[in-house]
Design an enzyme around this catalytic site. Structure first.
Site, PDB file in Angstrom:
ATOM      1  N   TYR A  91      -5.794  -9.409   4.240  1.00  0.00           N
ATOM      2  CA  TYR A  91      -5.494  -7.979   3.466  1.00  0.00           C
ATOM      3  C   TYR A  91      -4.871  -8.318   1.943  1.00  0.00           C
ATOM      4  O   TYR A  91      -4.680  -7.121   1.304  1.00  0.00           O
ATOM      5  CB  TYR A  91      -4.290  -7.337   4.080  1.00  0.00           C
ATOM      6  N   HIS A 147      -4.328  -0.923  -0.019  1.00  0.00           N
ATOM      7  CA  HIS A 147      -3.227  -0.639   0.822  1.00  0.00           C
ATOM      8  C   HIS A 147      -1.978  -1.503   0.567  1.00  0.00           C
ATOM      9  O   HIS A 147      -1.059  -1.142   1.397  1.00  0.00           O
ATOM     10  CB  HIS A 147      -3.853  -0.837   2.090  1.00  0.00           C
ATOM     11  N   TYR A 153       2.953  -5.147  10.017  1.00  0.00           N
ATOM     12  CA  TYR A 153       1.629  -4.523   9.645  1.00  0.00           C
ATOM     13  C   TYR A 153       2.141  -2.864   9.423  1.00  0.00           C
ATOM     14  O   TYR A 153       3.273  -2.563   9.621  1.00  0.00           O
ATOM     15  CB  TYR A 153       0.664  -4.351  10.874  1.00  0.00           C
ATOM     16  N   ASN A 170       1.538   0.263   9.894  1.00  0.00           N
ATOM     17  CA  ASN A 170       1.843   1.216  10.763  1.00  0.00           C
ATOM     18  C   ASN A 170       3.152   1.052  11.488  1.00  0.00           C
ATOM     19  O   ASN A 170       3.783   2.065  11.974  1.00  0.00           O
ATOM     20  CB  ASN A 170       0.653   1.331  11.869  1.00  0.00           C
TER      21      ASN A 170
END
Length: 220
Positions: free
Chosen positions: A33, A38, A83, A85
């Site tokens: 990532y 994001h 992460y 969320n």
């Protein structure tokens, strides 16, 4: 990484010391990532830490963590490793550990509602369907009265799935805008620490408003 078993907080709470600020950058851990849209919250933490010589070399409350002083103001930096969320599972315990009011917890996050490279410093607000902010809200017991630094990434082109867009890396043009924006972010964070939230937001958002008008609403 050093664990936080020996971490001490007394200096941050001396009677003559300013109350600390906690800066929390949102993102996803792992090389997969790194550099994605994001993860600009993580990047803002890294750029600020490097600019101020703050080592991100500990693990605390499920976050990569650093601590230091900027002109005698104590600053705590965190990149939750839960992460995106579940970001609040780190941010909530960190705020509680340091007994910080939420107006001293500043969250950095990506924002598709701003053009790529445009920033906004806001004292509060909704979550705008941002998964990381939703988790932070939940772990702050629904309290939205915490400031955030919104980092514009632009909207996905055409009919592109927003989730796929968020997990893509920037192209060269967009990355250049983001790199410049992160340096502007360092400047406003230093202003925040010296002048306070309201004054720094007023100055900064006026500058960013004109920048907004110069940029397209979609990242390239």
């Amino acid at each position: 990484m050093k664990m936080m078993s020996r971490f001490s907080k007394p200096r941050y709470f001396c009677s003559d010391a300013p109350r600390p600020w906690l800066f929390v950058g949102l993102g996803n851990p792992g090389d997969k990532y790194k550099g994605t849209r994001h993860n600009v919250g993580f990047e803002m933490i890294d750029v600020f830490a490097q600019s101020q010589g703050i080592a991100m070399d500990r693990v605390h409350c499920k976050a990569i963590f650093g601590q230091g002083f900027v002109d005698e103001v104590p600053v705590l930096l965190a990149k939750p490793q839960t992460y995106m969320n579940l970001s609040g599972e780190s941010a909530g315990p960190l705020a509680a550990y340091y007994k910080l009011p939420l107006n001293r917890v500043l969250v950095f996050h990506d924002d598709m509602n701003l053009p790529c490279g445009v920033l906004r410093l806001n004292p509060n607000g909704g979550h705008g369907s941002h998964s990381g902010l939703k988790s932070v809200f939940y772990n702050f017991r629904g309290n939205r009265e915490f400031p955030r630094l919104r980092i514009g990434i632009g909207r996905p082109p055409g009919q592109m799935d927003p989730k796929a867009y968020l997990l893509q890396k920037f192209n060269a043009t967009a990355q250049g805008r983001i790199d410049a924006a992160l340096q502007e972010g360092v400047d406003v964070l230093k202003l925040l620490l010296s002048k306070g939230l309201n004054e720094s937001a007023r100055r900064f958002n006026t500058e960013q408003k004109y920048k907004h008008l110069r940029l397209d609403t979609t990242a390239t």
